[in-house]
Design a protein around this motif. Structure first.
Motif, PDB file in Angstrom:
ATOM      1  N   LYS A   2      11.761   2.891  -8.239  1.00 43.63           N
ATOM      2  CA  LYS A   2      11.083   4.010  -8.889  1.00 43.63           C
ATOM      3  C   LYS A   2      11.973   4.659  -9.941  1.00 43.63           C
ATOM      4  O   LYS A   2      11.506   4.988 -11.032  1.00 43.63           O
ATOM      5  CB  LYS A   2      10.629   5.035  -7.857  1.00 43.63           C
ATOM      6  CG  LYS A   2       9.854   6.173  -8.488  1.00 43.63           C
ATOM      7  CD  LYS A   2       9.199   7.036  -7.445  1.00 43.63           C
ATOM      8  CE  LYS A   2       8.491   8.233  -7.978  1.00 43.63           C
ATOM      9  NZ  LYS A   2       8.096   8.272  -9.345  1.00 43.63           N
ATOM     10  N   ARG A  65       1.759   2.636 -16.743  1.00 41.51           N
ATOM     11  CA  ARG A  65       2.535   3.350 -15.716  1.00 41.51           C
ATOM     12  C   ARG A  65       1.812   4.608 -15.250  1.00 41.51           C
ATOM     13  O   ARG A  65       1.872   4.992 -14.092  1.00 41.51           O
ATOM     14  CB  ARG A  65       3.911   3.720 -16.276  1.00 41.51           C
ATOM     15  CG  ARG A  65       4.776   4.510 -15.278  1.00 41.51           C
ATOM     16  CD  ARG A  65       5.527   3.608 -14.358  1.00 41.51           C
ATOM     17  NE  ARG A  65       6.119   4.205 -13.204  1.00 41.51           N
ATOM     18  CZ  ARG A  65       7.185   4.998 -13.167  1.00 41.51           C
ATOM     19  NH1 ARG A  65       7.796   5.326 -14.273  1.00 41.51           N
ATOM     20  NH2 ARG A  65       7.648   5.442 -12.020  1.00 41.51           N
ATOM     21  N   GLU A 145       5.723  -2.326  -9.143  1.00 44.53           N
ATOM     22  CA  GLU A 145       6.032  -1.016  -8.563  1.00 44.53           C
ATOM     23  C   GLU A 145       4.779  -0.385  -7.955  1.00 44.53           C
ATOM     24  O   GLU A 145       4.812   0.146  -6.844  1.00 44.53           O
ATOM     25  CB  GLU A 145       6.606  -0.085  -9.638  1.00 44.53           C
ATOM     26  CG  GLU A 145       6.873   1.312  -9.111  1.00 44.53           C
ATOM     27  CD  GLU A 145       6.915   2.377 -10.196  1.00 44.53           C
ATOM     28  OE1 GLU A 145       7.563   3.408  -9.943  1.00 44.53           O
ATOM     29  OE2 GLU A 145       6.281   2.202 -11.255  1.00 44.53           O
ATOM     30  N   GLU A 146       3.666  -0.456  -8.679  1.00 40.77           N
ATOM     31  CA  GLU A 146       2.405   0.120  -8.188  1.00 40.77           C
ATOM     32  C   GLU A 146       1.941  -0.579  -6.912  1.00 40.77           C
ATOM     33  O   GLU A 146       1.500   0.074  -5.964  1.00 40.77           O
ATOM     34  CB  GLU A 146       1.334   0.025  -9.281  1.00 40.77           C
ATOM     35  CG  GLU A 146      -0.008   0.567  -8.882  1.00 40.77           C
ATOM     36  CD  GLU A 146      -0.059   2.072  -8.686  1.00 40.77           C
ATOM     37  OE1 GLU A 146      -0.951   2.538  -7.960  1.00 40.77           O
ATOM     38  OE2 GLU A 146       0.792   2.787  -9.248  1.00 40.77           O
ATOM     39  N   GLU A 149       4.143   0.467  -4.037  1.00 42.16           N
ATOM     40  CA  GLU A 149       3.821   1.835  -3.631  1.00 42.16           C
ATOM     41  C   GLU A 149       2.528   1.882  -2.814  1.00 42.16           C
ATOM     42  O   GLU A 149       2.424   2.611  -1.833  1.00 42.16           O
ATOM     43  CB  GLU A 149       3.692   2.721  -4.866  1.00 42.16           C
ATOM     44  CG  GLU A 149       3.531   4.185  -4.520  1.00 42.16           C
ATOM     45  CD  GLU A 149       3.521   5.061  -5.760  1.00 42.16           C
ATOM     46  OE1 GLU A 149       2.560   5.842  -5.895  1.00 42.16           O
ATOM     47  OE2 GLU A 149       4.455   4.943  -6.566  1.00 42.16           O
ATOM     48  N   ARG A 150       1.542   1.096  -3.210  1.00 40.39           N
ATOM     49  CA  ARG A 150       0.262   1.081  -2.485  1.00 40.39           C
ATOM     50  C   ARG A 150       0.406   0.522  -1.071  1.00 40.39           C
ATOM     51  O   ARG A 150      -0.309   0.934  -0.175  1.00 40.39           O
ATOM     52  CB  ARG A 150      -0.772   0.266  -3.238  1.00 40.39           C
ATOM     53  CG  ARG A 150      -1.327   0.983  -4.415  1.00 40.39           C
ATOM     54  CD  ARG A 150      -2.493   0.247  -5.001  1.00 40.39           C
ATOM     55  NE  ARG A 150      -3.010   0.982  -6.126  1.00 40.39           N
ATOM     56  CZ  ARG A 150      -3.905   1.953  -6.037  1.00 40.39           C
ATOM     57  NH1 ARG A 150      -4.395   2.282  -4.874  1.00 40.39           N
ATOM     58  NH2 ARG A 150      -4.307   2.598  -7.098  1.00 40.39           N
ATOM     59  N   SER A 152       3.271   0.476   0.736  1.00 37.27           N
ATOM     60  CA  SER A 152       4.327   1.060   1.526  1.00 37.27           C
ATOM     61  C   SER A 152       3.722   2.057   2.516  1.00 37.27           C
ATOM     62  O   SER A 152       2.606   2.541   2.338  1.00 37.27           O
ATOM     63  CB  SER A 152       5.342   1.766   0.635  1.00 37.27           C
ATOM     64  OG  SER A 152       4.752   2.879   0.008  1.00 37.27           O
ATOM     65  N   GLN A 156       7.718   5.932   3.639  1.00 32.69           N
ATOM     66  CA  GLN A 156       8.477   5.295   2.571  1.00 32.69           C
ATOM     67  C   GLN A 156       8.154   5.908   1.220  1.00 32.69           C
ATOM     68  O   GLN A 156       8.994   5.983   0.353  1.00 32.69           O
ATOM     69  CB  GLN A 156       8.210   3.796   2.521  1.00 32.69           C
ATOM     70  CG  GLN A 156       8.791   3.028   3.689  1.00 32.69           C
ATOM     71  CD  GLN A 156       8.363   1.566   3.659  1.00 32.69           C
ATOM     72  OE1 GLN A 156       7.289   1.220   3.194  1.00 32.69           O
ATOM     73  NE2 GLN A 156       9.223   0.704   4.176  1.00 32.69           N
ATOM     74  N   ARG A 157       6.896   6.336   1.024  1.00 34.64           N
ATOM     75  CA  ARG A 157       6.478   6.915  -0.256  1.00 34.64           C
ATOM     76  C   ARG A 157       7.185   8.236  -0.540  1.00 34.64           C
ATOM     77  O   ARG A 157       7.517   8.545  -1.664  1.00 34.64           O
ATOM     78  CB  ARG A 157       4.967   7.163  -0.273  1.00 34.64           C
ATOM     79  CG  ARG A 157       4.196   5.910  -0.480  1.00 34.64           C
ATOM     80  CD  ARG A 157       2.733   6.225  -0.644  1.00 34.64           C
ATOM     81  NE  ARG A 157       2.003   5.069  -0.161  1.00 34.64           N
ATOM     82  CZ  ARG A 157       0.869   5.097   0.461  1.00 34.64           C
ATOM     83  NH1 ARG A 157       0.278   6.235   0.707  1.00 34.64           N
ATOM     84  NH2 ARG A 157       0.290   3.987   0.860  1.00 34.64           N
ATOM     85  N   SER A 158       7.394   9.045   0.494  1.00 37.68           N
ATOM     86  CA  SER A 158       8.028  10.360   0.289  1.00 37.68           C
ATOM     87  C   SER A 158       9.533  10.230   0.062  1.00 37.68           C
ATOM     88  O   SER A 158      10.150  11.127  -0.466  1.00 37.68           O
ATOM     89  CB  SER A 158       7.748  11.264   1.476  1.00 37.68           C
ATOM     90  OG  SER A 158       8.267  10.686   2.656  1.00 37.68           O
TER      91      SER A 158
END
Length: 159
Positions: A2, A65, A145-146, A149-150, A152, A156-158
């Motif tokens: 990120k 992005r 990356e997207e 993120e989807r 995870s 993990q996202r925070s």
């Protein structure tokens, strides 16, 4: 990943803003020289076109992005809201594959144009294809990356 993508987005934003500012200045200068002073400067047109192309490719990468790419994701949400969670990753993969294809084609086109220069500028016409390739590589990175993120977990996202 990120932080790398954030840094790339900021850099591309700077390049895009610089290109838009330069493009605007050159267009005003070209109009003034051509119509006010009756002294056209021929290289301004080619440089303006190059800067417009540069702005288009960097802007498209930034738009990807920010989730504003090509309307594919928006179309999925509007037409099939219940399937959106399933179809959004597919749309991201389609964008990543398309960007990969752009990388491949840009390499071929850069090889073909490598020894061809602009009529009034001292650099190769392949430069814009190299810019296209770099933008497409970054689009692939942003798509990955997207996807990561989807898929995870919320913890993990925070992080």
């Amino acid at each position: 990943m990120k932080s790398l993508c954030d840094a790339l987005e900021h850099f591309l934003g700077f390049v895009c803003a610089l290109a838009v500012g330069s493009f605007t200045f050159l267009i005003i200068l070209d109009v003034a020289c051509r119509f006010v002073f009756h002294f056209p400067i021929t290289w301004l047109n080619e440089l303006s076109i190059f800067l417009f192309q540069l702005t288009s490719f960097t802007g498209a990468t930034i738009a990807l992005r920010k989730g504003l790419h090509f309307g594919l994701g928006l179309m999925v949400q509007d037409i099939w809201p219940k399937l959106s969670k399933t179809l959004q990753p597919i749309a991201i993969v389609v964008v990543a594959i398309t960007s990969g294809l752009i990388v491949y084609l840009a390499i071929i086109m850069a090889k073909q144009a490598w020894h061809s220069t602009y009529t009034t500028l001292p650099f190769s016409q392949a430069t814009i294809y190299v810019v296209t390739m770099i933008s497409a590589v970054i689009m692939v990175l942003f798509s990955i990356e997207e996807l990561l993120e989807r898929f995870s977990t919320p913890s993990q996202r925070s992080a």
